[in-house]
Structure formats: C-alpha cells, structure tokens
Design an enzyme around this catalytic site. Structure first.
Site, PDB file in Angstrom:
ATOM      1  N   THR A  42       1.220  -1.336  -0.420  1.00 56.70           N
ATOM      2  CA  THR A  42       0.250   0.013  -0.015  1.00 56.70           C
ATOM      3  C   THR A  42       0.791   1.110  -0.097  1.00 56.70           C
ATOM      4  O   THR A  42       0.175   2.683  -0.380  1.00 56.70           O
ATOM      5  CB  THR A  42      -0.915   0.334   1.209  1.00 56.70           C
ATOM      6  OG1 THR A  42      -1.474  -1.039   1.011  1.00 56.70           O
ATOM      7  CG2 THR A  42      -1.611   1.263   1.560  1.00 56.70           C
ATOM      8  N   TYR A  56      -7.946   0.639  -3.438  1.00 60.78           N
ATOM      9  CA  TYR A  56      -6.663   1.330  -4.214  1.00 60.78           C
ATOM     10  C   TYR A  56      -6.252  -0.042  -4.213  1.00 60.78           C
ATOM     11  O   TYR A  56      -6.718  -1.086  -4.289  1.00 60.78           O
ATOM     12  CB  TYR A  56      -6.045   2.574  -3.013  1.00 60.78           C
ATOM     13  CG  TYR A  56      -5.429   1.432  -2.045  1.00 60.78           C
ATOM     14  CD1 TYR A  56      -5.927   1.084  -1.111  1.00 60.78           C
ATOM     15  CD2 TYR A  56      -4.331   0.487  -2.166  1.00 60.78           C
ATOM     16  CE1 TYR A  56      -6.196   0.554   0.170  1.00 60.78           C
ATOM     17  CE2 TYR A  56      -3.980  -0.314  -1.136  1.00 60.78           C
ATOM     18  CZ  TYR A  56      -4.288  -0.358   0.201  1.00 60.78           C
ATOM     19  OH  TYR A  56      -4.155  -1.666   0.885  1.00 60.78           O
ATOM     20  N   SER A  89       1.946  -7.841  -0.579  1.00 61.54           N
ATOM     21  CA  SER A  89       2.748  -8.917   0.466  1.00 61.54           C
ATOM     22  C   SER A  89       2.120  -9.973   0.618  1.00 61.54           C
ATOM     23  O   SER A  89       2.567 -11.341   1.283  1.00 61.54           O
ATOM     24  CB  SER A  89       3.875  -8.010   1.600  1.00 61.54           C
ATOM     25  OG  SER A  89       2.016  -7.872   2.868  1.00 61.54           O
ATOM     26  N   THR A 122       1.740  -4.419   4.172  1.00 58.32           N
ATOM     27  CA  THR A 122       1.390  -4.742   5.449  1.00 58.32           C
ATOM     28  C   THR A 122       0.592  -5.912   5.659  1.00 58.32           C
ATOM     29  O   THR A 122       1.233  -6.445   7.027  1.00 58.32           O
ATOM     30  CB  THR A 122       0.773  -3.126   6.057  1.00 58.32           C
ATOM     31  OG1 THR A 122      -0.901  -4.016   5.683  1.00 58.32           O
ATOM     32  CG2 THR A 122       0.734  -2.117   6.011  1.00 58.32           C
ATOM     33  N   ASP A 123       0.164  -6.733   4.879  1.00 54.18           N
ATOM     34  CA  ASP A 123      -0.119  -8.031   5.382  1.00 54.18           C
ATOM     35  C   ASP A 123       0.666  -9.383   5.839  1.00 54.18           C
ATOM     36  O   ASP A 123       0.718  -9.526   6.674  1.00 54.18           O
ATOM     37  CB  ASP A 123      -1.178  -8.730   4.319  1.00 54.18           C
ATOM     38  CG  ASP A 123      -2.267  -7.575   3.560  1.00 54.18           C
ATOM     39  OD1 ASP A 123      -2.863  -8.037   2.885  1.00 54.18           O
ATOM     40  OD2 ASP A 123      -2.453  -6.362   4.410  1.00 54.18           O
ATOM     41  N   LYS A 195       0.387  -7.499  13.049  1.00 55.62           N
ATOM     42  CA  LYS A 195      -0.613  -6.517  12.183  1.00 55.62           C
ATOM     43  C   LYS A 195      -1.684  -7.036  12.830  1.00 55.62           C
ATOM     44  O   LYS A 195      -2.630  -8.014  12.901  1.00 55.62           O
ATOM     45  CB  LYS A 195      -0.821  -6.849  10.835  1.00 55.62           C
ATOM     46  CG  LYS A 195      -1.631  -5.372   9.974  1.00 55.62           C
ATOM     47  CD  LYS A 195      -2.164  -6.011   8.292  1.00 55.62           C
ATOM     48  CE  LYS A 195      -3.033  -5.052   7.877  1.00 55.62           C
ATOM     49  NZ  LYS A 195      -2.673  -5.232   6.416  1.00 55.62           N
ATOM     50  N   GLU A 317      -2.548 -28.022  28.090  1.00 51.01           N
ATOM     51  CA  GLU A 317      -2.791 -28.734  27.420  1.00 51.01           C
ATOM     52  C   GLU A 317      -3.258 -30.101  26.661  1.00 51.01           C
ATOM     53  O   GLU A 317      -4.125 -31.023  26.292  1.00 51.01           O
ATOM     54  CB  GLU A 317      -3.573 -27.697  26.201  1.00 51.01           C
ATOM     55  CG  GLU A 317      -4.299 -26.019  27.361  1.00 51.01           C
ATOM     56  CD  GLU A 317      -5.612 -26.453  26.836  1.00 51.01           C
ATOM     57  OE1 GLU A 317      -6.090 -25.635  28.214  1.00 51.01           O
ATOM     58  OE2 GLU A 317      -6.392 -27.788  26.790  1.00 51.01           O
TER      59      GLU A 317
HETATM   60  N1  DAS Z   1      -2.681  -5.879   0.807  1.00 50.10           N
HETATM   61  C1  DAS Z   1      -1.680  -5.189   1.051  1.00 50.10           C
HETATM   62  C2  DAS Z   1      -0.373  -5.495   1.008  1.00 50.10           C
HETATM   63  O1  DAS Z   1       0.187  -5.447   0.394  1.00 50.10           O
HETATM   64  C3  DAS Z   1      -1.604  -3.558   1.431  1.00 50.10           C
HETATM   65  C4  DAS Z   1      -1.164  -3.333   2.584  1.00 50.10           C
HETATM   66  O2  DAS Z   1      -1.651  -3.343   3.672  1.00 50.10           O
HETATM   67  O3  DAS Z   1      -0.194  -3.283   1.817  1.00 50.10           O
HETATM   68  O4  DAS Z   1       0.433  -6.102   2.076  1.00 50.10           O
END
Ligand code: DAS
Length: 360
Positions: A42, A56, A89, A122-123, A195, A317
C-alpha cells in the site's frame, strides 16, 4: 610561554589521538548512507480518489517516485533506492523471503551502507521482519515500513512512516536491536510485532510493547529485545538453500476435524502449526491424526489463535513431552511457521526445535 619538551613517542601518541578525534568528528558529521529496498504494498499504492483510503491498487508507485514523494528524507541521510519486487505482500512466497534476505545481507556487508529501509505491504510485513531478524547477520539497522492508506488518500500515513523509517535506519542508536518495524510513530521489534487491526493506521501491535518512538526525525528508545537475533542467530542466509521446508498452518475452532492437517501433510508439509484455541488447546477429534503424523516424522507445533500477549505453556493442554510435540511459546501461528521452517533446515529433533522456539 615555556615550551614543554615532549618525548617523541608521547608526541606521536598525542598526534594520533588528535587525528582519530577529528576523523571521528568528521564521521559523526557525514550523513548516514541508507538504502531503500522497495517491494510493493500500500505504501506504493494508488487509489482512484482522495476519498479512497481502503479501496485502491497496491504495488503501483516505483521506488524513485516513493523517495521523491518525501523530499524531507534527503535531509536525514544520503539515500539510494532499489526496486526488489513490486507486489502485494499477501503474495510473498518463501522464494521472495530468500531473495530479499540475500540482498539485505549483501548490502549490510558494504562499508557504504549504514542502514537499510524496506518498504513492504502490511499484510505479511511481520513475517518478513521476523525472517530477516533470524537470518541476516548484521547489527546495522534494518527497518521495515508500510502504510495503511495509499499515498493518494486523505491523511495518507505512508509519507511520515517512510520519514520515520529513514530516521530510524540512519540513527546509530538503532544498531544492535535486531530487525525493526516502524509504523504510526512507533518502533517495534520485527520479532514481536504483528498487524492487529486490518483497517486503521494504528494497526501494528507488539504484545510485549514497542521498543520506542520516532518523533520529528529523532528516535526515543525505552526497551531492547532479549531474544536471539541477527548477529547472535544460529541461522544465516548465506548458509540457507532454497527451497525452505514446507510448513502448514491449520486453524483450531469448534467442530474441528483433522482433514486440513492430513491434507497439509499429504501436500508435503514437514511441520504443522496448530493455530489452537486458548492455550494452544486441540480438539479430541484432531489429536489422534497429529500423533500419527508425528510418528511419520512431521513436526507438530502448538500455537494459539489468541493474540494479545500470552504464550502457549508446554505440557499444559497437551502432554507435549509424551507426544514429542513443540509449543510455539509466544509466537503467533504465522511467525511460528517462519521459525519452524528455519529450524527444519538444522534439525529434525523436536527437542532442538523446541529450543529454537524458546531462544528466538
Ligand atoms: N495488500 C496489502 C499488502 O500488500 C496492502 C498493504 O496494506 O500494504 O500487504
């Protein structure tokens, strides 16, 4: 004024000290040299309108435009950029991890590189950060950064995140703390952070807390990692060959069955991460199949689907000693997958795998 006669060795020593001091002073003034490795996400995304903060296309803006979009970072360090990938990602593979780690390790060896910033989606940013934390043998700052909104959105967060990441990578105080993640003004350990929210700018959390903050281009530190990483790691990217051992993750829930675990093993998984309920607990419908798979040599690692700051306790457990299973300790399932894959490059002994999970 009485001239003091210095002995020749003493004079030479004083001259040496003076030269060293001035060289140090010059080095202290020379800007840090930071390399920005771009992989997509992103932070390189673009939306149709400023109102599109969540709709986007990721991985569109190239690294030179990323750098040009935040001219202020040029005041923090001497910069150069490389486009390593241009992908979202969630599509990272282990091959991408190996390629990126090799590039980071090679750059870190160079005298003209003081720090590295990696722009990333970020994923799966948390997985890449943990992988690099385990395999790149450098104490130079390696800082991952992303954004939750594309640069085209109102109140986009990418520009300040990138500024803060460069400030962190350029700061000698960031050395020796392992791979770092800078998001939303906070500095996190690449090992701990994940995240935690999918649609807010305050998305990244560490169960044991952030390491520090970046404010107006300065870093402020409040803690340092205690788990092994980078230069103190037994894993080294230079000694790791592709492909990494395949590790699968299966999610625990009510009405559980062993189908997913058996399918992952049949598909070649050498270890299975159980994203268990609670303290890594496991349905009675699943235990027999996992005991059979362990007997066939598949490693079984109990993690938990519960985030937020706990850890799976061994033999609580499930009788892990008796079953020869592993607990992921405080690592979430996606981080456990990374460490299990690396552990299997060094051992097939579950007790040794368990040691890795306790020390890294
Ligand atoms: N789809 C997500 C990624 O590329 C977009 C982001 O949040 O960066 O990890």
């Amino acid at each position: 004024m009485k001239l003091v006669n210095l002995s020749r060795p003493l004079a030479a020593a004083l001259l040496g000290l003076a030269l060293a001091a001035s060289a140090h002073a010059q080095q202290a003034q020379a800007p840090s040299q930071v390399v920005i490795l771009a992989t997509g996400g992103t932070i390189a995304g673009a939306g149709a309108s400023a109102a599109n903060s969540a709709t986007y296309q990721a991985a569109k803006v190239p690294v030179d435009k990323l750098i040009a979009s935040v001219p202020e970072i040029g005041q923090l360090a001497s910069l150069r950029g490389e486009q390593v990938f241009q992908i979202a990602s969630e599509s990272f593979t282990d091959e991408h991890l190996l390629t990126l780690a090799r590039r980071v390790a090679a750059l870190a060896k160079q005298n003209d590189v003081d720090g590295i910033v990696i722009t990333h989606g970020t994923d799966t940013l948390e997985e890449t950060a943990f992988f690099l934390n385990l395999v790149v043998p450098t104490d130079k700052p390696v800082v991952l950064v992303g954004s939750m909104r594309p640069s085209t959105a109102l109140s986009a967060d990418g520009a300040l995140n990138l500024y803060n990441a460069v400030a962190t990578a350029a700061d000698r105080a960031s050395r020796g703390k392992g791979v770092l993640v800078v998001m939303n003004d906070e500095i996190h350990s690449g090992r701990d952070v994940s995240k935690a929210v999918n649609i807010r700018t305050e998305a990244f959390k560490s169960p044991w807390g952030a390491l520090g903050m970046v404010v107006e281009g300065k870093t402020y530190w409040f803690r340092a990692p205690v788990k092994r990483h980078t230069v103190n790691s037994e894993f080294n990217i230079d000694a790791i060959r592709a492909p990494l051992p395949t590790v699968g993750i299966a999610y625990g829930s009510g009405n559980a069955s062993d189908v997913a675990y058996k399918a992952l093993a049949a598909g070649g998984a050498k270890a299975l991460i159980h994203a268990g309920t609670g303290n890594g607990s496991m349905s009675a419908q699943v235990v027999p199949a996992l005991r059979e798979l362990r007997a066939k040599g598949v490693q079984i690692v109990r993690s938990t689907r519960v985030g937020g700051g706990g850890f799976v306790l061994r033999n609580a457990e499930q009788p892990d000693d008796q079953y020869d299973w592993v607990v992921a300790h405080d690592l979430n399932p996606q981080k456990a997958r990374i460490l299990a894959a690396l552990a299997l490059t060094r051992t097939t002994d579950a007790r040794e795998v368990q040691r890795f999970f306790m020390e890294y």
